[in-house]
Design a protein around this motif. Structure first.
Motif, PDB file in Angstrom:
ATOM      1  N   ILE A  48      42.408  29.478  33.796  1.00 53.46           N
ATOM      2  CA  ILE A  48      41.474  29.102  34.851  1.00 53.46           C
ATOM      3  C   ILE A  48      40.125  29.813  34.740  1.00 53.46           C
ATOM      4  CG2 ILE A  48      42.389  30.796  36.502  1.00 53.46           C
ATOM      5  CD1 ILE A  48      41.065  27.213  37.240  1.00 53.46           C
ATOM      6  N   GLU A  49      40.110  31.083  34.370  1.00 53.25           N
ATOM      7  CA  GLU A  49      38.835  31.808  34.283  1.00 53.25           C
ATOM      8  C   GLU A  49      37.941  31.218  33.205  1.00 53.25           C
ATOM      9  OE1 GLU A  49      37.058  36.370  33.995  1.00 53.25           O
ATOM     10  OE2 GLU A  49      39.230  36.022  33.846  1.00 53.25           O
ATOM     11  N   ASN A  50      38.520  30.949  32.029  1.00 53.36           N
ATOM     12  CA  ASN A  50      37.726  30.342  30.960  1.00 53.36           C
ATOM     13  C   ASN A  50      37.232  28.962  31.352  1.00 53.36           C
ATOM     14  OD1 ASN A  50      37.806  32.466  29.148  1.00 53.36           O
ATOM     15  ND2 ASN A  50      39.637  31.729  28.091  1.00 53.36           N
ATOM     16  N   ILE A  82      42.897  35.331  40.748  1.00 55.98           N
ATOM     17  CA  ILE A  82      41.807  35.253  39.772  1.00 55.98           C
ATOM     18  C   ILE A  82      40.614  34.486  40.340  1.00 55.98           C
ATOM     19  CG2 ILE A  82      41.131  34.267  37.539  1.00 55.98           C
ATOM     20  CD1 ILE A  82      44.046  34.881  36.617  1.00 55.98           C
ATOM     21  N   ILE A  83      40.873  33.345  40.961  1.00 48.62           N
ATOM     22  CA  ILE A  83      39.742  32.551  41.458  1.00 48.62           C
ATOM     23  C   ILE A  83      39.084  33.214  42.665  1.00 48.62           C
ATOM     24  CG2 ILE A  83      40.608  30.406  40.473  1.00 48.62           C
ATOM     25  CD1 ILE A  83      41.639  29.563  43.171  1.00 48.62           C
ATOM     26  N   ASP A  84      39.843  33.947  43.457  1.00 49.11           N
ATOM     27  CA  ASP A  84      39.239  34.686  44.570  1.00 49.11           C
ATOM     28  C   ASP A  84      38.343  35.809  44.046  1.00 49.11           C
ATOM     29  OD1 ASP A  84      40.287  33.134  46.585  1.00 49.11           O
ATOM     30  OD2 ASP A  84      41.999  34.456  46.963  1.00 49.11           O
ATOM     31  N   GLU A  85      38.777  36.486  42.997  1.00 51.68           N
ATOM     32  CA  GLU A  85      37.960  37.540  42.403  1.00 51.68           C
ATOM     33  C   GLU A  85      36.683  36.962  41.793  1.00 51.68           C
ATOM     34  OE1 GLU A  85      40.619  39.416  39.685  1.00 51.68           O
ATOM     35  OE2 GLU A  85      41.555  40.685  41.224  1.00 51.68           O
ATOM     36  N   MET A  86      36.775  35.795  41.171  1.00 53.50           N
ATOM     37  CA  MET A  86      35.586  35.144  40.616  1.00 53.50           C
ATOM     38  C   MET A  86      34.624  34.729  41.723  1.00 53.50           C
ATOM     39  SD  MET A  86      37.099  32.826  37.477  1.00 53.50           S
ATOM     40  CE  MET A  86      35.455  32.602  36.744  1.00 53.50           C
ATOM     41  N   ALA A  87      35.173  34.232  42.830  1.00 55.58           N
ATOM     42  CA  ALA A  87      34.332  33.812  43.954  1.00 55.58           C
ATOM     43  C   ALA A  87      33.586  34.998  44.561  1.00 55.58           C
ATOM     44  CB  ALA A  87      35.191  33.127  45.012  1.00 55.58           C
ATOM     45  N   ARG A  92      28.857  30.473  43.410  1.00 52.44           N
ATOM     46  CA  ARG A  92      29.030  29.077  42.993  1.00 52.44           C
ATOM     47  C   ARG A  92      30.503  28.684  42.903  1.00 52.44           C
ATOM     48  NH1 ARG A  92      25.649  29.176  37.522  1.00 52.44           N
ATOM     49  NH2 ARG A  92      26.893  31.096  37.377  1.00 52.44           N
ATOM     50  N   VAL A  93      31.411  29.648  42.933  1.00 48.31           N
ATOM     51  CA  VAL A  93      32.848  29.383  42.863  1.00 48.31           C
ATOM     52  C   VAL A  93      33.408  29.359  44.277  1.00 48.31           C
ATOM     53  CG1 VAL A  93      35.065  30.135  41.937  1.00 48.31           C
ATOM     54  CG2 VAL A  93      32.956  30.522  40.612  1.00 48.31           C
ATOM     55  N   LYS A  94      33.993  28.227  44.670  1.00 47.91           N
ATOM     56  CA  LYS A  94      34.500  28.036  46.029  1.00 47.91           C
ATOM     57  C   LYS A  94      35.976  27.627  45.976  1.00 47.91           C
ATOM     58  CE  LYS A  94      30.317  28.446  47.903  1.00 47.91           C
ATOM     59  NZ  LYS A  94      29.949  29.607  48.748  1.00 47.91           N
TER      60      LYS A  94
END
Length: 259
Positions: A48-50, A82-87, A92-94
């Motif tokens: 997901i991160e990539n 992972i997606i929460d940390e990216m947000a 731009r990450v929601k």
């Protein structure tokens, strides 16, 4: 429904590339307004991160505003974390989270509901597509409501390709849809499509429902070949017999509803 948008008409200028690239090389005279990028994700912690970073890199060349909407569909791994940390690091990450697994169709529907921009794109989170090839779809979005990638050389096991051929043939026969690859997860839409279409499918039938309803309402479509690669990390889902049975049940309900 013919394409009608307030966006400025686009013209594309080819530019010379020093190396051979899989994507069409071109430049926009002006960036497009905004795009929402949706990634359904079920146990995709390895990918997901990539996928998100690759999308941001590819799409920022062509759009003024980008929002990436990863939908964590109730998986048991670290996708949600992972997606929460990216947000937290990139506005731009929601992320969207499902507490329990609800299926591919419901994950996509949650993404479409959260998408607010003028263009909407979705792909899978597994890294099997080259997101730089969005350029191939952008060549036609000025003239069509929907630009639909199809896997020119599908990098999947034979049984998955055979199942896809049988399913696609049945769908094209029932709904008279001129789409080469029904379930290819590389599609770009104008906002107007989702202003008029309400999806109900919770599972693998979601692409068929979307395309059948779009055809019925007269939206224009363009098929474009894209590259497809073998999955390197994580496990494929979707071949579960229960998923297949549910898809056929939803298929014939949809046919009875709109035929």
């Amino acid at each position: 429904m013919s394409t009608n948008s307030s966006s400025a008409s686009l013209s594309y200028e080819p530019i010379e590339a020093e190396v051979q690239d899989t994507a069409e090389v071109f430049k926009l005279p002006k960036k497009l307004t905004s795009v929402s990028i949706i990634f359904p994700a079920y146990n995709e912690q390895e990918n997901i991160e990539n996928s998100i970073n690759n999308a941001l890199t590819a799409f920022e060349k062509y759009f003024d505003k980008i929002t990436v909407i990863p939908v964590n569909d109730g998986g048991a791994d670290n996708t949600g974390k992972i997606i929460d940390e990216m947000a937290a690091k990139d506005e731009r990450v929601k992320p969207v989270h499902h507490e329990v697994n609800q299926g591919y169709g419901t994950a996509l529907r949650s993404g479409f509901k959260a998408a607010k921009h003028d263009y909407i794109f979705f792909s899978d989170s597994d890294g099997q597509f080259d997101l730089e090839e969005i350029s191939k779809l952008l060549l036609y979005i000025d003239s069509y409501d929907m630009v639909l990638g199809y896997r020119e050389k599908r990098a999947d096991p034979f049984h998955r390709k055979a199942n896809a051929w049988a399913w696609g043939s049945l769908v094209r026969m029932l709904f008279k849809i001129n789409v080469k690859d029904i379930d290819c997860a590389f599609k770009l839409f104008r906002r107007s499509v989702f202003n008029e279409i309400k999806l109900e499918s919770g599972g693998a039938m979601v692409n068929t429902e979307l395309l059948a309803l779009a055809r019925k309402r007269g939206f224009t479509m363009k098929n474009v070949p894209v590259s497809h690669f073998s999955r390197e990390l994580g496990e494929q889902t979707g071949a579960n017999p229960l998923v297949i049975v549910k898809a056929f049940t939803e298929l014939f309900k949809l046919y009875a509803k709109i035929s």
